[in-house]
Design a protein around this motif. Structure first.
Motif, PDB file in Angstrom:
ATOM      1  N   UNK A 121       0.810  -1.290   0.033  1.00 30.17           N
ATOM      2  CA  UNK A 121       0.043   0.060   0.004  1.00 30.17           C
ATOM      3  C   UNK A 121       0.867   1.257  -0.004  1.00 30.17           C
ATOM      4  N   UNK A 122       2.117   1.133   0.219  1.00 35.10           N
ATOM      5  CA  UNK A 122       3.047   2.288   0.319  1.00 35.10           C
ATOM      6  C   UNK A 122       2.716   3.106  -0.970  1.00 35.10           C
ATOM      7  N   UNK A 123       2.702   2.500  -2.250  1.00 31.21           N
ATOM      8  CA  UNK A 123       2.647   3.378  -3.238  1.00 31.21           C
ATOM      9  C   UNK A 123       1.427   4.669  -3.433  1.00 31.21           C
ATOM     10  N   UNK A 124       0.360   3.757  -2.748  1.00 29.69           N
ATOM     11  CA  UNK A 124      -0.965   4.697  -2.724  1.00 29.69           C
ATOM     12  C   UNK A 124      -0.585   5.595  -1.767  1.00 29.69           C
ATOM     13  N   UNK A 125       0.001   5.607  -0.483  1.00 30.41           N
ATOM     14  CA  UNK A 125       0.350   6.684   0.444  1.00 30.41           C
ATOM     15  C   UNK A 125       1.154   7.769  -0.175  1.00 30.41           C
ATOM     16  N   UNK A 126       1.902   7.197  -1.276  1.00 32.68           N
ATOM     17  CA  UNK A 126       3.127   8.019  -1.793  1.00 32.68           C
ATOM     18  C   UNK A 126       2.107   9.147  -2.546  1.00 32.68           C
ATOM     19  N   UNK A 127       1.017   8.834  -3.191  1.00 30.67           N
ATOM     20  CA  UNK A 127       0.094   9.538  -4.071  1.00 30.67           C
ATOM     21  C   UNK A 127      -0.634  10.686  -3.034  1.00 30.67           C
TER      22      UNK A 127
END
Length: 562
Positions: A542-548
């Motif tokens: 889910x890290x990619x989503x939090x990057x956004x």
């Protein structure tokens, strides 16, 4: 439905015909699809069309998108928005020894506390307890029954995982992530990094352990390797009972371990075992209520495992001598029903009873559907459960209109810290439930933060929630300052929707609710607590989503300044 078993090559003409019919007149319901299948099966002189699982396995991607939802079997598997994948470690004893009620163990060729006959144990043994093989097997099963498994909730079972040596632990986790990634990385950190953009992402990692094996050092290691939830076997809130069953830890060590987990931003699932030697039905009920309502505890999740007399356990001898009487079905059903009705709005009763086959049980609860029986009793008596699981939008019988949902922020203390439970809820009406001033169908009507009370009614229909904590003063990580808050979980309900896919009309996933809850959390953290930094315990996938959302890595968390 079941059907004749054919190899894919035998179905080419039938499948071509089916494909053309579906493209010409796409079915709108499972019944319409079934009529098409039978019509074409008759044309090709098949006694019955192939079963759902086989048909799904031979469809191309376009057809899967068009009709996959009509073929999905066992829909509850992914109703909570993710695909659970439970894998089991190799046989290994607990560091402290063996509890008197505990079956299995290395001498029986099983993980400690398992009989070897449980579904997960059998699957693990079939694959030589290799993590990668177990994950691939489970993902294959999800695909065969039409479920999206691109969001994996990985659960490591098998006893006290943090009590194993470091080399084994890291190799086991790496094997699981490599399987999800579809390739073998050279190191564990590289495997974790690869999963951030994989097709099958591990969005949550659960580790089972004991309070005495859950030190700050163990928690640091779990955080570094993507752990998002810890399950602790508390079993009882009575030190004499724990001593009598050779549990090897105290009630206070359970409290301290739970507090450390929460302060590090981990979700907390506590296990309790009513019916232990030295306890009574009244005492069991009081301890479960204390665990759910006393501000020392108040876990996020709860598993309730009534004590059983199982083959191979030391407790068998005590039962044979007449020194122990196991809990019966009726007592267990009444206890579980009462506890479900007292569940606070942030609590999910994750599991009730173990997966131990009845032929392994010598005495105790033999009903294999304890939760279902307790639910029937609740309905018969005109009550309702407060457990999150029974209020999820994907599980309630009457779906509320989107306009009925409102944002609710409940505040409560737990383990010497403060918690905010931010949820999106709609009224859940019950004909026998009395009206509560300031509530509508279990939902607080205030636009401010609501201070939860044990006298509050059960919550409403829930489509998503966020858990945020202001840690206690006993923090040990330098990333966490006195003005730091931690988001421990963000959860959106509804049938799992694949990574990067658009959600359907009936799904609540991928419609911006998660981003909305994050904005509410950031605003509330700043205004209510004066926070200047917010951290999130994010699963690797889910890290990619939090990057956004503007979050970057801060230690093992994702974080940003407010």
């Amino acid at each position: 439905m079941s059907g004749i078993r054919l190899e894919p090559g035998d179905l080419s003409e039938w499948l071509d015909d089916l494909r053309c019919s579906i493209l010409d007149e796409p079915p709108n319901t499972a019944k319409e699809l079934e009529l098409i299948r039978r019509k074409i099966a008759k044309k090709h002189k098949l006694k019955m069309p192939p079963g759902d699982a086989q048909l799904f396995s031979i469809l191309d991607d376009d057809l899967k998108l068009k009709i996959g939802k009509f073929l999905r079997r066992k829909p509850t598997r992914t109703l909570s928005g993710v695909a659970p994948v439970a894998i089991m470690t190799s046989p290994y004893g607990c560091p402290h020894g063996t509890c008197t009620y505990c079956p299995g163990g290395p001498e029986f060729g099983t993980a400690q506390s398992y009989t070897g006959h449980e579904p997960a144990a059998r699957r693990a043994a079939r694959h030589g307890f290799e993590a990668s093989a177990q994950v691939l097997d489970r993902l294959g099963q999800y695909s065969a029954i039409g479920h999206d498994a691109s969001k994996i909730d990985l659960i490591i079972m098998g006893g006290t995982f943090t009590g194993r040596d470091l080399e084994y632990r890291e190799a086991f986790i790496k094997g699981a992530f490599d399987a999800a990634n579809g390739n073998i990385s050279k190191t564990l950190p590289l495997s974790l990094k690869s999963n951030e953009n994989a097709s099958n992402r591990i969005i949550g990692l659960t580790i089972e352990t004991r309070p005495d094996q859950c030190s700050s050092i163990a928690i640091d290691w779990m955080l570094e390797n993507g752990t998002t939830r810890v399950e602790l076997g508390i079993q009882s809130l009575d030190d004499e009972i724990l001593k009598q069953v050779h549990r090897g830890h105290s009630v206070s060590s359970g409290f301290r371990a739970g507090k450390r987990c929460r302060d590090a931003g981990l979700k907390l699932n506590l296990h309790m075992m009513p019916g232990l030697p030295g306890s009574t039905s009244k005492k069991d009920y009081e301890m479960l209520i204390e665990l759910m309502h006393n501000e020392k505890w108040r876990p996020d999740m709860l598993k309730i495992y009534p004590c059983l007399v199982v083959k191979g356990a030391q407790l068998v001898q005590k039962w044979q001598n007449g020194e122990f009487k196991a809990m019966d079905n009726e007592t267990a059903i009444n206890l579980i029903a009462d506890v479900m009705c007292k569940a606070p709005p942030w609590l999910r009763i994750q599991r009730i009873q173990r997966d131990i086959p009845s032929h392994e049980i010598i005495a105790g609860v033999t009903a294999g559907n304890l939760r279902q029986l307790a639910t029937r009793l609740i309905e018969k008596e005109g009550r309702r459960s407060g457990c999150i699981r029974d209020r999820e939008i994907g599980r309630v019988k009457t779906k509320p209109d989107e306009s009925e949902f409102r944002t609710v922020i409940r505040k409560y203390s737990a383990a010497e810290g403060e918690e905010l439970f931010i949820s999106q809820e709609a009224p859940l009406y019950h004909e026998n439930e009395e009206d509560f001033e300031g509530f509508l169908g279990g939902v607080p009507l205030t636009n401010e933060i609501h201070n939860w009370s044990s006298s509050d009614p059960a919550g409403g229909v829930i489509s998503g929630f966020l858990r945020m904590r202001k840690p206690s003063k006993d923090i040990w990580r330098e990333e966490i300052t006195e003005n730091t808050v931690i988001i421990r979980e963000v959860k959106i309900f509804g049938t799992a929707v694949g990574v990067g896919e658009q959600s359907g009309k009936e799904s609540t996933q991928h419609k911006g609710l998660g981003s909305y809850l994050m904005k509410i959390a950031e605003k509330t953290a700043k205004e209510h607590w004066g926070a200047n930094q917010i951290l999130v315990t994010a699963g690797i996938g889910v890290r990619e989503w939090y990057n956004t959302l503007g979050y970057k890595r801060i230690g093992p968390w994702m974080g940003k300044s407010l």
